[in-house]
Design a protein around this motif. Structure first.
Motif, PDB file in Angstrom:
ATOM      1  N   ARG A 131       0.369  12.186  -2.783  1.00 25.38           N
ATOM      2  CA  ARG A 131       0.522  10.871  -3.406  1.00 25.38           C
ATOM      3  C   ARG A 131       1.735  10.877  -4.344  1.00 25.38           C
ATOM      4  NH1 ARG A 131      -4.016   7.788  -2.641  1.00 25.38           N
ATOM      5  NH2 ARG A 131      -5.856   8.882  -1.885  1.00 25.38           N
TER       6      ARG A 131
ATOM      7  N   LEU B 261      -5.299  -3.178   7.533  1.00 25.93           N
ATOM      8  CA  LEU B 261      -3.840  -3.229   7.744  1.00 25.93           C
ATOM      9  C   LEU B 261      -3.489  -2.779   9.165  1.00 25.93           C
ATOM     10  CD1 LEU B 261      -2.178  -1.790   4.495  1.00 25.93           C
ATOM     11  CD2 LEU B 261      -2.610  -4.168   5.103  1.00 25.93           C
ATOM     12  N   ALA B 262      -4.219  -1.762   9.645  1.00 23.78           N
ATOM     13  CA  ALA B 262      -3.908  -1.202  10.967  1.00 23.78           C
ATOM     14  C   ALA B 262      -4.092  -2.235  12.073  1.00 23.78           C
ATOM     15  CB  ALA B 262      -4.765   0.034  11.232  1.00 23.78           C
TER      16      ALA B 262
ATOM     17  N   TRP C  55      -9.251  -0.694   3.601  1.00 23.70           N
ATOM     18  CA  TRP C  55      -7.910  -1.284   3.473  1.00 23.70           C
ATOM     19  C   TRP C  55      -7.005  -0.790   4.601  1.00 23.70           C
ATOM     20  CZ3 TRP C  55      -4.204  -0.293  -1.293  1.00 23.70           C
ATOM     21  CH2 TRP C  55      -3.140  -1.200  -1.239  1.00 23.70           C
ATOM     22  N   GLU C  56      -6.994   0.528   4.790  1.00 25.61           N
ATOM     23  CA  GLU C  56      -6.159   1.131   5.830  1.00 25.61           C
ATOM     24  C   GLU C  56      -6.500   0.546   7.210  1.00 25.61           C
ATOM     25  OE1 GLU C  56      -6.529   5.393   5.885  1.00 25.61           O
ATOM     26  OE2 GLU C  56      -4.398   5.604   6.393  1.00 25.61           O
ATOM     27  N   GLU C  57      -7.809   0.403   7.471  1.00 25.42           N
ATOM     28  CA  GLU C  57      -8.251  -0.113   8.777  1.00 25.42           C
ATOM     29  C   GLU C  57      -7.813  -1.559   8.984  1.00 25.42           C
ATOM     30  OE1 GLU C  57     -12.152   2.725   8.474  1.00 25.42           O
ATOM     31  OE2 GLU C  57     -12.488   0.551   8.621  1.00 25.42           O
TER      32      GLU C  57
ATOM     33  N   THR D  88      -4.488  -6.610   0.187  1.00 21.54           N
ATOM     34  CA  THR D  88      -4.321  -5.583  -0.849  1.00 21.54           C
ATOM     35  C   THR D  88      -5.687  -5.350  -1.485  1.00 21.54           C
ATOM     36  OG1 THR D  88      -3.809  -7.117  -2.655  1.00 21.54           O
ATOM     37  CG2 THR D  88      -1.932  -6.246  -1.394  1.00 21.54           C
TER      38      THR D  88
ATOM     39  N   ARG E 235       0.817  -1.216   0.000  1.00 22.48           N
ATOM     40  CA  ARG E 235       0.000   0.000   0.000  1.00 22.48           C
ATOM     41  C   ARG E 235       0.850   1.265   0.000  1.00 22.48           C
ATOM     42  NH1 ARG E 235      -5.001   2.110   1.521  1.00 22.48           N
ATOM     43  NH2 ARG E 235      -4.857   4.011   2.749  1.00 22.48           N
ATOM     44  N   GLU E 236       1.898   1.291   0.851  1.00 18.96           N
ATOM     45  CA  GLU E 236       2.613   2.561   1.042  1.00 18.96           C
ATOM     46  C   GLU E 236       3.383   3.004  -0.203  1.00 18.96           C
ATOM     47  OE1 GLU E 236       4.860  -0.758   3.143  1.00 18.96           O
ATOM     48  OE2 GLU E 236       2.805  -0.094   2.911  1.00 18.96           O
TER      49      GLU E 236
ATOM     50  N   ASP F 214     -10.620   2.257   0.140  1.00 18.87           N
ATOM     51  CA  ASP F 214      -9.278   2.669   0.545  1.00 18.87           C
ATOM     52  C   ASP F 214      -9.213   2.819   2.069  1.00 18.87           C
ATOM     53  OD1 ASP F 214      -6.670   3.379  -0.582  1.00 18.87           O
ATOM     54  OD2 ASP F 214      -7.015   5.336   0.347  1.00 18.87           O
ATOM     55  N   ARG F 215     -10.302   3.334   2.647  1.00 22.12           N
ATOM     56  CA  ARG F 215     -10.355   3.445   4.117  1.00 22.12           C
ATOM     57  C   ARG F 215     -10.440   2.061   4.767  1.00 22.12           C
ATOM     58  NH1 ARG F 215     -13.498   7.910   2.478  1.00 22.12           N
ATOM     59  NH2 ARG F 215     -15.438   6.717   2.613  1.00 22.12           N
TER      60      ARG F 215
END
Lengths: 427, 427
Positions: free
Chosen positions: A329, B268-269, B264-266, B275, A243-244, B261-262
């Motif tokens: 980005r 991973l967190a 995904w971030e959650e 992915t 992701r990063e 996208d949010r």
């Protein structure tokens, strides 16, 4: 016992309606194929549609000519050649998979007015000119109001180099193919500004919702467009790129769409007029696949307002949003490409009152409203012509196969203008 | 004064490198055209690439046969026919406009191992089998690991009915065209599970960033995909449709992309593996135009994780986001279409140790890592084969024309496996 009688009004309306339906049927028999109707600007199909109008105008006893831009101009002489003529008409090209009425209705209405005058033995005070413009739909060439700007001396030499999106050939070449003369056009002296009247379906749902058959348009929104914007990211494997490190063109695009949606809301909230639309979007070339983070995305954006300052503010907000996304980005880069613009156009107050006067004699009081879409009337107004538009109630919006105008609504609007026209010399 | 001498190690590495470069050059001469390389699954080009390997395998004295799925199987007999053979290989199809190494590198490495053994006069303890699978890139048919599942008895009759996206013809038909026998395949008894080894470029930037030539893969992420999702909105005029009445497919799509996208971030967190990629996106049919609010948008979404429960959670979050958007935006309707899945696959611990042992004898200690992309090794592992992968450092990701593997890195990895192979019978 019931007695049926045909009042003169009914006879007049029948003449109008018959001509409207006849023109719509004949023109709409021409299309590249469905769904809907497709007649590209400066295509043989558009020319064939013009030939139908030439034939109908001849049958109504009109003199027909064409200008160097290939616009058709049919004249019904008036009683007083000193009066500025009234030009009435619209266009016969369509967007791809467009509808049955956008453009066609305005041409049909113009001929219906002539048929109405002929049927009642009326000679108008001023010359009445049916004009069929070319290339009003700017989806084919990235230039606004090509035919009406050609007719009024506003088309630029640079515009002639614009390429048609489907063929890649220039406007000059297509114009020449369809009987125009681009070189002569550039040096021709345009007719003196006179009066212009355009019937057109409403693109939005206002009249349908209000249950009103027609309206008088007081101004036309201008537009600011980036037709061929491109967003560059970095191609990557959907499962292998963390992701990063990603620079995903689809995600950056979504970010921009949502940012511009918020800008739109804010600008409306302060009472200004604006529309924001992302039209075509493509991340679907052969290089794009399920299993790839998109490295490129093509899009366009269309901003419209009745106020140029608002267009400038929205354009600034767009660029600010892009700068913010590029900063947040890494690897993302926008290329907006060429900007094209059309100016907001104020229409004629006196012609609006003239149409309203005709409607009033039929007991109607059409609302005044704004046009969200650009129209030939905007180009005539910009050239200094007194211009007015009449919007006809329409279902399902325009530029789609489901455009839904009731020809009776158009006939009623034509009858109102006929009443104005037969009663006096106009505004 | 300098004395140049050729150590035996250098000679071995040169044999390996020469074969790798020879295979890559020969196979990559075959492509539908650029940019990059395009060899569709079960295309004549893929078959032509298989024929090159057949020729090279014959030149190395191997027995060559094909299974009913059209996979190429070339055998170098070992000393002990009782030992489970080691199959080594990969695929030669590519995505559209793919790179020079994804698949090709693994086939080249397998032949390089045979060339290395031949050059040193070594007969392996177990049979060494070079396998070239078909149709690993599931962009052509919406089915995962077609060739390797065919080779291991896992392909289903329903899979044979899948249509190739560019031709619209079935997998069965294409398989038959390229020498396969889909009917016989359905009743064939697959070989007994043995051992499988696949060299492959890393799709992500991990080894490049760490400056390490190769790594050993311990597990392969599974995937959950909606390949042909469609978003329905309502076509409208960009300037005439007021903001409040719109059902804009592009805006609703942007809303979903940002929501996922949010998500995904959650995920991973909280330490889980995932992915999220939207691959192809299209609102660019002939019906789409600058001057239209989009009434339809086609997209796909690809979720990957090493944990099936995480895939299920992300899928639930996707459906919840869709429900929320549909509720908030009247006129918007999502149709996700068919879901396809591939399971996460744990690879063989003992084979990983066997490769690590060979590397250690060269003074190397390759890292263990996860594969983000799906690979043939996942299908072999699912069928009960002891499987391992070796990832090779690679720039610019995979599935793009710029895949950037240094053949010397692959040669070093091959040499490590050769060292393991020549020292003992394997794990």
């Amino acid at each position: 016992m019931t007695t049926l009688c045909t009042a003169p009004e009914t006879g007049l309306n029948a003449v109008i309606l018959r001509m409207i339906e006849r023109i719509l049927n004949r023109v709409n028999a021409l299309s590249q194929g469905g769904p809907g109707w497709t007649r590209p600007s400066y295509s043989p199909l558009e020319t064939a549609a013009h030939l139908i109008i030439e034939e109908e105008a001849h049958a109504l006893g009109m003199e027909v000519r064409r200008d160097h831009g290939g616009n058709l101009i049919a004249r019904m002489p008036g009683r007083d050649p000193q009066l500025p003529p009234i030009w009435c008409g619209s266009h016969l090209d369509t967007v791809a998979e467009g509808g049955a009425y956008d453009g066609q209705a305005g041409v049909a209405a113009a001929l219906a007015l002539v048929a109405a005058m002929r049927s009642q033995g009326i000679t108008p005070e001023a010359d009445f000119v049916v004009v069929v413009t070319r290339a009003e739909e700017s989806v084919w060439f990235p230039v606004s109001y090509i035919g009406s700007r050609a007719a009024t001396g506003q088309l630029l030499a640079a515009d002639l180099q614009a390429l048609r999106v489907d063929t890649g050939r220039s406007l000059a070449d297509h114009m020449r193919d369809e009987g125009g003369d681009p070189e002569a056009l550039m040096t021709a002296v345009p007719p003196a500004p006179a009066r212009f009247l355009e019937f057109h379906i409403e693109q939005g749902p206002v009249l349908e919702t209000a249950e009103e058959p027609f309206a008088i348009v007081t101004a036309i929104r201008g537009g600011l467009r980036y037709r061929a914007a491109r967003l560059h990211g970095v191609w990557a494997h959907s499962g292998g790129a963390p992701r990063e490190g990603r620079a995903d063109a689809v995600v950056a695009f979504a970010d921009l769409v949502m940012a511009m949606d918020r800008v739109w809301e804010e600008i409306l909230a302060r009472g200004a007029d604006l529309t924001v639309t992302f039209g075509r979007v493509s991340a679907a070339s052969p290089a794009h696949a399920m299993a790839k983070v998109a490295g490129v995305l093509d899009f366009c954006i269309d901003l419209r307002s009745d106020d140029e300052a608002v267009l400038d503010a929205a354009d600034e907000a767009l660029k600010a949003a892009i700068a913010e996304i590029e900063a947040a980005r890494p690897g993302i880069r926008f290329d907006l490409g060429l900007q094209s613009r059309s100016r907001p156009a104020q229409l004629s107050q006196s012609m609006a009152e003239w149409v309203a006067g005709g409607a009033a004699r039929l007991g109607l009081s059409p609302r005044r409203m704004l046009s969200g879409g650009g129209h030939d009337a905007a180009a005539f107004a910009t050239a200094g012509w007194e211009s007015v538009m009449v919007f006809i109630r329409n279902r399902n919006g325009s530029h789609c196969p489901d455009e839904g105008m009731n020809p009776a609504d158009l006939a009623l609007a034509v009858e109102a203008v006929y009443t104005a026209l037969s009663g006096n010399a106009g505004p």
